[in-house]
Design a protein around this motif. Structure first.
Motif, mmCIF file in Angstrom:
data_model
loop_
_atom_site.group_PDB
_atom_site.id
_atom_site.type_symbol
_atom_site.label_atom_id
_atom_site.label_comp_id
_atom_site.label_asym_id
_atom_site.label_seq_id
_atom_site.Cartn_x
_atom_site.Cartn_y
_atom_site.Cartn_z
ATOM 1 N N VAL A 9 0.850 -1.201 0.000
ATOM 2 C CA VAL A 9 0.000 0.000 0.000
ATOM 3 C C VAL A 9 0.882 1.245 0.000
ATOM 4 C CG1 VAL A 9 -1.705 1.326 1.304
ATOM 5 C CG2 VAL A 9 -1.925 -1.162 1.135
ATOM 6 N N CYS B 78 -6.928 -3.298 -3.776
ATOM 7 C CA CYS B 78 -6.180 -3.492 -2.519
ATOM 8 C C CYS B 78 -6.788 -4.622 -1.684
ATOM 9 C CB CYS B 78 -6.171 -2.180 -1.738
ATOM 10 S SG CYS B 78 -5.168 -2.261 -0.243
ATOM 11 N N PHE B 79 -5.912 -5.455 -1.172
ATOM 12 C CA PHE B 79 -6.309 -6.626 -0.372
ATOM 13 C C PHE B 79 -5.444 -6.707 0.883
ATOM 14 C CE2 PHE B 79 -7.432 -7.353 -4.729
ATOM 15 C CZ PHE B 79 -8.614 -8.072 -4.716
ATOM 16 N N ALA B 80 -5.013 -5.574 1.387
ATOM 17 C CA ALA B 80 -3.979 -5.583 2.430
ATOM 18 C C ALA B 80 -4.503 -5.862 3.846
ATOM 19 C CB ALA B 80 -3.223 -4.246 2.410
ATOM 20 N N CYS B 81 -5.800 -5.769 4.053
ATOM 21 C CA CYS B 81 -6.360 -5.993 5.396
ATOM 22 C C CYS B 81 -7.235 -7.243 5.371
ATOM 23 C CB CYS B 81 -7.198 -4.789 5.832
ATOM 24 S SG CYS B 81 -6.284 -3.241 5.856
ATOM 25 N N THR C 198 -2.828 0.975 8.046
ATOM 26 C CA THR C 198 -2.472 0.347 6.763
ATOM 27 C C THR C 198 -3.049 1.135 5.605
ATOM 28 O OG1 THR C 198 -2.380 -1.836 7.795
ATOM 29 C CG2 THR C 198 -2.676 -1.785 5.406
ATOM 30 N N CYS C 199 -4.263 1.647 5.781
ATOM 31 C CA CYS C 199 -4.951 2.365 4.696
ATOM 32 C C CYS C 199 -4.476 3.809 4.544
ATOM 33 C CB CYS C 199 -6.455 2.334 4.956
ATOM 34 S SG CYS C 199 -7.440 2.473 3.458
ATOM 35 N N PRO D 111 -12.510 -2.102 -2.212
ATOM 36 C CA PRO D 111 -12.334 -0.781 -1.581
ATOM 37 C C PRO D 111 -13.003 0.299 -2.430
ATOM 38 C CG PRO D 111 -10.235 -1.956 -1.758
ATOM 39 C CD PRO D 111 -11.239 -2.724 -2.583
ATOM 40 N N TRP E 65 -3.077 5.619 1.261
ATOM 41 C CA TRP E 65 -4.006 5.991 0.175
ATOM 42 C C TRP E 65 -4.546 7.397 0.423
ATOM 43 C CZ3 TRP E 65 -2.877 2.959 -3.491
ATOM 44 C CH2 TRP E 65 -2.886 1.575 -3.415
ATOM 45 N N VAL F 177 -6.344 1.833 -5.251
ATOM 46 C CA VAL F 177 -7.226 1.630 -4.093
ATOM 47 C C VAL F 177 -8.166 0.456 -4.364
ATOM 48 C CG1 VAL F 177 -9.159 2.637 -2.799
ATOM 49 C CG2 VAL F 177 -7.124 4.025 -3.277
ATOM 50 N N ARG G 52 -15.905 -7.446 3.492
ATOM 51 C CA ARG G 52 -16.540 -6.844 2.306
ATOM 52 C C ARG G 52 -17.087 -7.942 1.391
ATOM 53 N NH1 ARG G 52 -10.667 -4.874 -0.203
ATOM 54 N NH2 ARG G 52 -10.486 -6.524 -1.740
ATOM 55 N N VAL H 24 -10.658 5.091 5.830
ATOM 56 C CA VAL H 24 -10.454 3.658 5.585
ATOM 57 C C VAL H 24 -11.334 3.299 4.395
ATOM 58 C CG1 VAL H 24 -10.813 1.340 6.534
ATOM 59 C CG2 VAL H 24 -9.879 3.154 7.980
ATOM 60 N N ARG H 25 -10.772 2.617 3.416
ATOM 61 C CA ARG H 25 -11.446 2.466 2.127
ATOM 62 C C ARG H 25 -12.294 1.201 1.984
ATOM 63 N NH1 ARG H 25 -9.303 6.847 -1.063
ATOM 64 N NH2 ARG H 25 -8.632 8.275 0.576
ATOM 65 N N CYS H 26 -12.290 0.340 2.997
ATOM 66 C CA CYS H 26 -13.134 -0.853 2.964
ATOM 67 C C CYS H 26 -14.151 -0.805 4.093
ATOM 68 C CB CYS H 26 -12.296 -2.123 3.126
ATOM 69 S SG CYS H 26 -11.277 -2.480 1.698
ATOM 70 N N LEU I 237 -10.878 -7.067 6.672
ATOM 71 C CA LEU I 237 -11.796 -6.235 5.891
ATOM 72 C C LEU I 237 -12.084 -6.830 4.524
ATOM 73 C CD1 LEU I 237 -10.668 -2.623 6.832
ATOM 74 C CD2 LEU I 237 -12.250 -4.174 7.983
ATOM 75 N N VAL I 238 -11.110 -7.499 3.961
ATOM 76 C CA VAL I 238 -11.362 -8.203 2.696
ATOM 77 C C VAL I 238 -12.431 -9.268 2.923
ATOM 78 C CG1 VAL I 238 -10.367 -9.732 0.956
ATOM 79 C CG2 VAL I 238 -9.075 -7.728 1.738
HETATM 80 S S1 SF4 Z 1 -8.882 -0.828 4.253
HETATM 81 FE FE1 SF4 Z 1 -7.477 0.221 2.859
HETATM 82 S S2 SF4 Z 1 -5.496 -0.824 3.096
HETATM 83 FE FE2 SF4 Z 1 -7.086 -2.172 3.968
HETATM 84 S S3 SF4 Z 1 -7.660 -3.537 2.261
HETATM 85 FE FE3 SF4 Z 1 -9.081 -1.808 2.238
HETATM 86 S S4 SF4 Z 1 -8.155 -0.315 0.820
HETATM 87 FE FE4 SF4 Z 1 -6.562 -1.795 1.396
#
Ligand code: SF4
Length: 245
Positions: A9, A29-32, A147-148, A59, A151, A26, A39, A131-133, A35-36
């Motif tokens: 990220v 993104c699969f970093a969390c 982590t987010c 996201p 962005w 964005v 969602r 936070v995007r997710c 949250l992945v």
């Molecule tokens: S919350 Fe942000 S950093 Fe985490 S997966 Fe979603 S876009 Fe990526």
């Protein structure tokens, strides 16, 4: 290339040369992991009224022109709102309230925001979340917020030339502004940090004006804690401060 770690990220955000590239990054993104999973779970289970729809389940990038002078900073997308439609504050009651107010303020071409292809356009305003997710219970973990953050910081950097005012929707967004301000403008926050409140304003040389606004959540709008008039007042002040009035 998808972002799968906090390092990804940071690297991909820093390398984004413009908003279209950032937005695409964005969305990929699969970093969390939590949250992945959330969602995608929301997209699988769905809300009964949306059972025939295919959820976005990714996201949610920012929305609005790259030469915005007003930024509206929210918390995170809603599981059956932005996470369903793929556009921030779209397809839920929060968006109904926000975009009706933006339309009254002359900052949106229509008062409703129901789907990504509904023709909505905003002027002078870029809307994005800390936070995007979509998080469970609308509560991201600190590690997810951190982590987010790249962005958000890169997005602010890209609109920095025209940005004059940041409206923080709620205490989470207000708190997210301080590290963003340091990352983008190289300035430390005031000590002690100004408290969030509806109508709170922080002016510091060299950075955008910061305005506090209660979040447009159903919890606030249904109870009357945040009224349309209160929202109109904040947007009017933002326009004044941005030189748009
Ligand atoms: S919350 Fe942000 S950093 Fe985490 S997966 Fe979603 S876009 Fe990526």
């Amino acid at each position: 290339m998808p972002s799968r770690t906090p390092e990804d990220v940071a690297q991909h955000a820093a390398a984004a040369p413009d908003l279209p590239v950032l937005d695409a990054g964005v969305a990929d993104c699969f970093a969390c992991p939590r949250l992945v999973a959330w969602r995608e779970e929301a997209a699988r289970v769905k809300r009964a009224s949306f059972r025939d729809q295919t959820y976005w389940a990714r996201p949610i990038p920012g929305f609005g022109p790259g030469d915005a002078s007003i930024a509206i900073l929210g918390l995170a997308p809603a599981a059956h709102g932005g996470n369903r439609t793929g556009r921030i504050f779209t397809g839920d009651r929060s968006g109904d309230v926000l975009f009706a107010a933006l339309h009254r303020a002359g900052l949106a071409n229509q008062p409703t925001s129901v789907a990504a292809d509904d023709g909505l356009a905003v002027r002078h305003t870029r809307i994005f979340a800390a936070v995007r997710c979509a998080p469970p219970d609308n509560k991201p973990l600190p590690v997810e917020r951190d982590t987010c953050a790249p962005w958000l910081h890169r997005e602010l950097n890209l609109i920095r030339p025209t940005l004059r005012v940041v409206i923080a929707l709620g205490a989470f967004a207000w708190a997210a502004w301080w590290p963003a301000m340091t990352a983008v403008y190289g300035l430390r926050p005031p000590v002690p940090r100004p408290a969030f409140g509806h109508g709170a304003q922080v002016s510091q040389p060299g950075v955008p004006e910061l305005l506090g606004c209660y979040h447009v959540s159903q919890q606030n709008t249904f109870t009357g804690r945040l009224t349309p008039a209160m929202l109109d007042d904040v947007l009017g002040r933002a326009k004044d401060l941005a030189g748009l009035a």
